[in-house]
Design an enzyme around this catalytic site. Structure first.
Site, PDB file in Angstrom:
ATOM      1  N   TYR A  40      57.664  55.092  67.838  1.00  0.00           N
ATOM      2  CA  TYR A  40      56.625  54.554  66.954  1.00  0.00           C
ATOM      3  C   TYR A  40      57.085  54.476  65.497  1.00  0.00           C
ATOM      4  O   TYR A  40      56.470  55.022  64.595  1.00  0.00           O
ATOM      5  CB  TYR A  40      55.326  55.363  67.074  1.00  0.00           C
TER       6      TYR A  40
ATOM      7  N   ASP B  82      66.507  45.404  74.501  1.00  0.00           N
ATOM      8  CA  ASP B  82      67.003  46.614  75.167  1.00  0.00           C
ATOM      9  C   ASP B  82      66.113  47.080  76.315  1.00  0.00           C
ATOM     10  O   ASP B  82      66.345  48.146  76.869  1.00  0.00           O
ATOM     11  CB  ASP B  82      67.158  47.752  74.146  1.00  0.00           C
ATOM     12  N   LYS B  83      65.101  46.290  76.672  1.00  0.00           N
ATOM     13  CA  LYS B  83      64.191  46.683  77.749  1.00  0.00           C
ATOM     14  C   LYS B  83      63.974  45.511  78.696  1.00  0.00           C
ATOM     15  O   LYS B  83      64.083  44.346  78.312  1.00  0.00           O
ATOM     16  CB  LYS B  83      62.830  47.101  77.184  1.00  0.00           C
TER      17      LYS B  83
ATOM     18  N   ASN C  18      56.836  44.394  70.172  1.00  0.00           N
ATOM     19  CA  ASN C  18      55.604  45.066  70.578  1.00  0.00           C
ATOM     20  C   ASN C  18      55.419  46.259  69.641  1.00  0.00           C
ATOM     21  O   ASN C  18      56.353  47.045  69.459  1.00  0.00           O
ATOM     22  CB  ASN C  18      55.700  45.594  72.007  1.00  0.00           C
TER      23      ASN C  18
ATOM     24  N   CYS D 215      50.524  38.059  74.345  1.00  0.00           N
ATOM     25  CA  CYS D 215      51.652  38.219  73.415  1.00  0.00           C
ATOM     26  C   CYS D 215      52.490  39.460  73.686  1.00  0.00           C
ATOM     27  O   CYS D 215      53.666  39.492  73.320  1.00  0.00           O
ATOM     28  CB  CYS D 215      51.177  38.201  71.956  1.00  0.00           C
TER      29      CYS D 215
ATOM     30  N   ASP E 200      64.602  41.442  69.803  1.00  0.00           N
ATOM     31  CA  ASP E 200      63.715  42.600  69.833  1.00  0.00           C
ATOM     32  C   ASP E 200      64.059  43.437  68.604  1.00  0.00           C
ATOM     33  O   ASP E 200      65.170  43.343  68.081  1.00  0.00           O
ATOM     34  CB  ASP E 200      63.959  43.384  71.120  1.00  0.00           C
ATOM     35  N   ARG E 201      63.143  44.258  68.139  1.00  0.00           N
ATOM     36  CA  ARG E 201      63.427  45.067  66.947  1.00  0.00           C
ATOM     37  C   ARG E 201      63.960  46.448  67.319  1.00  0.00           C
ATOM     38  O   ARG E 201      65.129  46.739  67.160  1.00  0.00           O
ATOM     39  CB  ARG E 201      62.160  45.190  66.086  1.00  0.00           C
ATOM     40  N   ASP E 202      63.082  47.309  67.819  1.00  0.00           N
ATOM     41  CA  ASP E 202      63.434  48.710  68.072  1.00  0.00           C
ATOM     42  C   ASP E 202      64.419  48.830  69.225  1.00  0.00           C
ATOM     43  O   ASP E 202      64.163  48.356  70.333  1.00  0.00           O
ATOM     44  CB  ASP E 202      62.174  49.529  68.370  1.00  0.00           C
TER      45      ASP E 202
END
Length: 184
Positions: free
Chosen positions: A15, A129-130, A47, A102, A4-6
């Protein structure tokens, strides 16, 4: 290796799309380098409903990903591919307002990457993280790992899943993966 990125690679900022707001979580670049050096493909799945909501463009996200690659190149590594979901089922505008396959927790970005890059999902990990990351990993057949960075600590408060591998940071998850891989 799916990341995951964020909140996993970079500090969670609502955002995020501006280069000047980007900040790696401590140790994330080195973790990516170590995974790459060990022979893993490193694939980011993210996402980005801010695109669909009209807050920023896909081009802005692409520029941010190019910046990430430039920063990683400075330490001799790179991410192999970025997969982005711009959709949101209720808040998206125009073509982006769809209930897609997706958007995590759906596994679409993962399965697309696996098809395009020849990835064996049973031998893959996803660090996020989610719970949406964890659910996407499970739906695709990857081993899920939750980090406490980003929203991870909050997510753990609502979680009673004792089978879920949890780590403080991407560094710790990387150590676990590499230790298990080297022992196999």
């Amino acid at each position: 290796m799916f990341l995951d990125r964020d909140g996993t690679i970079n500090v969670e900022k609502h955002y995020l799309y501006k280069i000047e707001d980007f900040e790696f979580i401590a140790g994330a670049p080195e973790s990516i380098r170590r995974l790459k050096d060990a022979g893993f493909l490193v694939i980011v799945i993210t996402n980005q409903s801010g695109i669909g909501r009209g807050y920023y463009s896909l081009e802005a996200v692409t520029r941010l990903h190019q910046h990430i690659q430039k920063e990683l190149a400075a330490i001799g590594t790179a991410i192999d591919a970025f997969y982005v979901c711009p959709h949101h089922p209720t808040e998206g505008k125009g073509q982006y307002r769809i209930d897609c396959a997706c958007r995590k927790p759906a596994p679409g970005m993962i399965t697309q990457a696996a098809d395009e890059l020849g990835v064996d999902l049973k031998c893959s990990y996803l660090v996020g993280d989610k719970m949406a990351d964890i659910d996407a990993a499970r739906a695709s057949g990857c081993t899920p790992m939750l980090v406490r960075t980003g929203y991870g600590s909050e997510q753990l408060l609502d979680l009673a899943d004792e089978d879920l591998l949890t780590f403080d940071t991407l560094i710790d998850a990387t150590e676990n993966i590499l230790d298990n891989t080297l022992q196999s």
